[in-house]
Design an enzyme around this catalytic site. Structure first.
Site, PDB file in Angstrom:
ATOM      1  N   CYS A  98       0.758  -1.086  -0.144  1.00 22.82           N
ATOM      2  CA  CYS A  98       0.188  -0.068   0.101  1.00 22.82           C
ATOM      3  C   CYS A  98       0.735   1.287   0.000  1.00 22.82           C
ATOM      4  O   CYS A  98       0.453   2.291  -0.097  1.00 22.82           O
ATOM      5  CB  CYS A  98      -1.012   0.022   1.210  1.00 22.82           C
ATOM      6  SG  CYS A  98      -1.665  -1.487   1.376  1.00 22.82           S
ATOM      7  N   CYS A 151     -13.063   0.482   8.089  1.00 20.24           N
ATOM      8  CA  CYS A 151     -12.347  -0.117   6.852  1.00 20.24           C
ATOM      9  C   CYS A 151     -12.446   0.837   5.865  1.00 20.24           C
ATOM     10  O   CYS A 151     -13.223   1.300   5.440  1.00 20.24           O
ATOM     11  CB  CYS A 151     -12.754  -1.354   6.573  1.00 20.24           C
ATOM     12  SG  CYS A 151     -12.905  -2.616   7.794  1.00 20.24           S
ATOM     13  N   SER A 152     -11.178   0.934   5.230  1.00 21.56           N
ATOM     14  CA  SER A 152     -11.276   1.852   3.897  1.00 21.56           C
ATOM     15  C   SER A 152     -11.761   0.775   2.731  1.00 21.56           C
ATOM     16  O   SER A 152     -11.736  -0.306   2.921  1.00 21.56           O
ATOM     17  CB  SER A 152      -9.716   2.273   3.486  1.00 21.56           C
ATOM     18  OG  SER A 152      -8.960   0.874   3.321  1.00 21.56           O
ATOM     19  N   LYS A 181     -10.339   6.389   4.121  1.00 22.57           N
ATOM     20  CA  LYS A 181     -11.542   5.960   4.483  1.00 22.57           C
ATOM     21  C   LYS A 181     -12.730   6.372   3.641  1.00 22.57           C
ATOM     22  O   LYS A 181     -13.515   5.526   3.157  1.00 22.57           O
ATOM     23  CB  LYS A 181     -11.889   6.450   5.940  1.00 22.57           C
ATOM     24  CG  LYS A 181     -13.347   6.012   6.480  1.00 22.57           C
ATOM     25  CD  LYS A 181     -13.377   4.392   6.805  1.00 22.57           C
ATOM     26  CE  LYS A 181     -14.802   4.299   6.677  1.00 22.57           C
ATOM     27  NZ  LYS A 181     -15.473   4.274   5.549  1.00 22.57           N
ATOM     28  N   HIS A 194      -9.193   3.975  -1.476  1.00 26.33           N
ATOM     29  CA  HIS A 194      -7.887   3.428  -1.321  1.00 26.33           C
ATOM     30  C   HIS A 194      -7.628   2.524  -2.420  1.00 26.33           C
ATOM     31  O   HIS A 194      -7.451   1.192  -2.265  1.00 26.33           O
ATOM     32  CB  HIS A 194      -7.929   2.739   0.195  1.00 26.33           C
ATOM     33  CG  HIS A 194      -6.423   2.233   0.228  1.00 26.33           C
ATOM     34  ND1 HIS A 194      -5.162   2.776   0.037  1.00 26.33           N
ATOM     35  CD2 HIS A 194      -6.118   1.029   1.229  1.00 26.33           C
ATOM     36  CE1 HIS A 194      -4.466   2.065   0.385  1.00 26.33           C
ATOM     37  NE2 HIS A 194      -4.483   1.293   1.093  1.00 26.33           N
TER      38      HIS A 194
END
Lengths: 129, 384
Positions: B85, B206-207, B328, B332
């Site tokens: 990431c 969670c994103s 968020k 992402h």
């Protein structure tokens, strides 16, 4: 999971075999070819103790597809009696019985069935003692 | 080394972009970036492209060649950069090094990920963890951050509501960002009552799974001056790695790689946390924002939650964090994230963050992170 990859990990997964650096004494699990502490390259096999305690944990409600038949399940980071840490499932206990500090013991279990052309996959899980 | 400027930015909207293939996402971001910079495509000498796993998501490798070809840049030097990431942040650093070294004058630093293409996203993302000693045992990314959250709660008394406050704040910011995947405000009840993913984290901790691309154009400051357009300079770049297995780290309530990267960036820039006006951090999960703010030195360990609830990190507070909506709310698309963070900081510093502008912001920081903390980049930007 294809069999060559699986085969290499059997000593660690089935028998908890770690590598102890003959230079500095650091125990690596899984075994490494170069010591993270001192750079040493000579190791002797050391079997891990099976008992330890939970450092942190979570109940996985939404798993990857290959673990779907086991949900919900508890994952934990366990610190063994010799200080080595590993990640595993905590089996055979309701999730609310597992918390930081819970004492556990590693046992041999089937971890997942895999797809039809794959080998059955075994290794260690923890159980509450 | 030469001082380097960001002279142009371009990005797609983030979201489930079913009609856009991977190659078009990147091409769109590049076209927007060149237009923004006022630079012609034949001036571009090199491109660095962050992408985590196009092989698994889209069945496509050899990425840098196909993407630059479809962006109309065929023939230039182009390299794909992977650090899970943190791929975007790592690509930015590579581009910065190329310009700073004097090797090239016009370099694109970008990132892309197309996660909605039919593949099992949970599996694809899990390859950023230790395959044999984490993933083999059923670990997921929400699960890893859930274990960090559990450790943080145990050590610092962090609560479920503390985590939820991060999501509420970031959605409030994202509602002002037209490129956000979920530009909608949410309530504390929404977060607390959402389906559980991995205790204590629920869906709104969670994103999301996102598609998108972003790129910036880098050039020496002298070239930026000649162009006569607003630009920001790269004052500090920090990059560090750590074990990718969470269990190999001594304090499970911290993410040490962030601190290591930050120390390098602060030292190079000659500034500290108190000098920063606006921040983008890697809030892949709500707990990550709290821990990263602590590791970056903005708050003592365990104190970021109280600051969040007091509004310190919201727009209008002393230290606005994730004004873009963060991972968020903005989304992402893994490889694009580190570049999108840089773009938000550039827009803030050049007064172009319409509807969410931090007035008078001069110095900004962007922190990008790989896996559960196996890698991190920190970049500090300043407007002159």
């Amino acid at each position: 999971m294809l069999s060559p990859r699986y085969h290499r990990e059997i000593p660690q997964r089935y028998r908890l075999e770690a590598g102890k650096c003959t230079g500095c004494g650091k125990i690596h699990f899984p075994p490494r070819s170069v010591c993270k502490e001192c750079g040493g390259r000579a190791f002797e096999m050391e079997k891990l103790p099976s008992k330890g305690k939970v450092l942190t944990c979570t109940t996985v409600e939404i798993p990857p597809a290959e673990f779907d038949d086991q949900k919900p399940y508890v994952n934990a980071i366990v610190e063994l009696e010799n200080g080595v840490r590993l990640t595993c499932m905590v089996a055979e206990a309701p999730p609310d019985e597992v918390d930081v500090g819970t004492e556990v013991e590693l046992v041999f279990r089937r971890l997942r069935c895999g797809r039809e052309w794959e080998v059955l996959q075994y290794g260690y899980k923890a159980v509450v003692v | 080394m030469r001082e380097v400027a960001v002279i142009g930015t371009g990005m797609t909207k983030f979201g489930e972009l079913w009609d856009s293939p991977l190659r078009d996402l990147y091409a769109e971001a590049v076209a927007d970036c060149l237009k923004d910079a006022g630079v012609k495509r034949d001036q571009i000498q090199s491109a660095w492209i962050g992408c985590m796993t196009s092989g698994l998501f889209n069945g496509q490798e050899h990425l840098a060649s196909i993407l630059t070809d479809y962006a109309g840049l065929s023939g230039i030097a182009a390299t794909r950069v992977e650090s899970a990431c943190a791929s975007g942040g790592a690509a930015f650093r590579a581009g910065w090094l190329e310009v700073a070294s004097g090797a090239s004058d016009f370099v694109l630093a970008g990132g892309v990920e197309k996660m909605n293409d039919g593949a099992d996203a949970t599996y694809c993302l899990s390859t950023a963890a230790d395959q044999e000693y984490e993933v083999y045992h059923g670990v997921t990314f929400p699960g890893l951050y859930a274990m960090i959250a559990k450790a943080h709660m145990h050590k610092h008394g962090t609560t479920r509501e503390d985590l939820a406050a991060v999501a509420v704040k970031n959605h409030k910011h994202g509602a002002r960002n037209p490129r956000a995947q979920f530009p909608t405000e949410i309530t504390m009840d929404t977060v607390l009552n959402a389906v559980t993913v991995s205790t204590p984290l629920g869906l709104f901790d969670c994103s999301p799974v996102s598609d998108g691309a972003a790129t910036v154009l880098l050039a020496p400051v002298e070239v930026a001056e000649d162009l006569g357009r607003p630009y920001v300079t790269v004052k500090g770049s920090g990059h560090a790695t750590d074990s990718i297995a969470l269990h190999d780290r001594s304090d499970l309530a911290s993410i040490p790689v962030v601190k290591k990267a930050a120390e390098k960036a602060y030292a190079m820039a000659g500034v500290g946390p108190k000098d920063i006006d606006v921040v983008e951090v890697h809030d892949c999960f709500t707990i990550a924002e709290l821990v990263c703010l602590e590791e970056l030195g903005f708050f003592e360990p365990g104190q970021a939650a109280a600051a969040t609830k007091a509004g310190t990190t919201a727009l209008g507070g002393d230290l606005p964090v994730n004004t873009s909506g963060g991972l968020k709310s903005k989304g992402h698309p893994v490889g694009a994230t580190g570049i999108a963070q840089i773009i938000e900081i550039v827009e803030q510093l050049t007064g172009r963050a319409e509807g969410r502008q931090v007035e008078g912001a001069k110095i900004g920081l962007a922190q990008n992170m790989g896996g559960s903390g196996g890698s991190s980049t920190v970049h500090i930007l300043e407007v002159s």
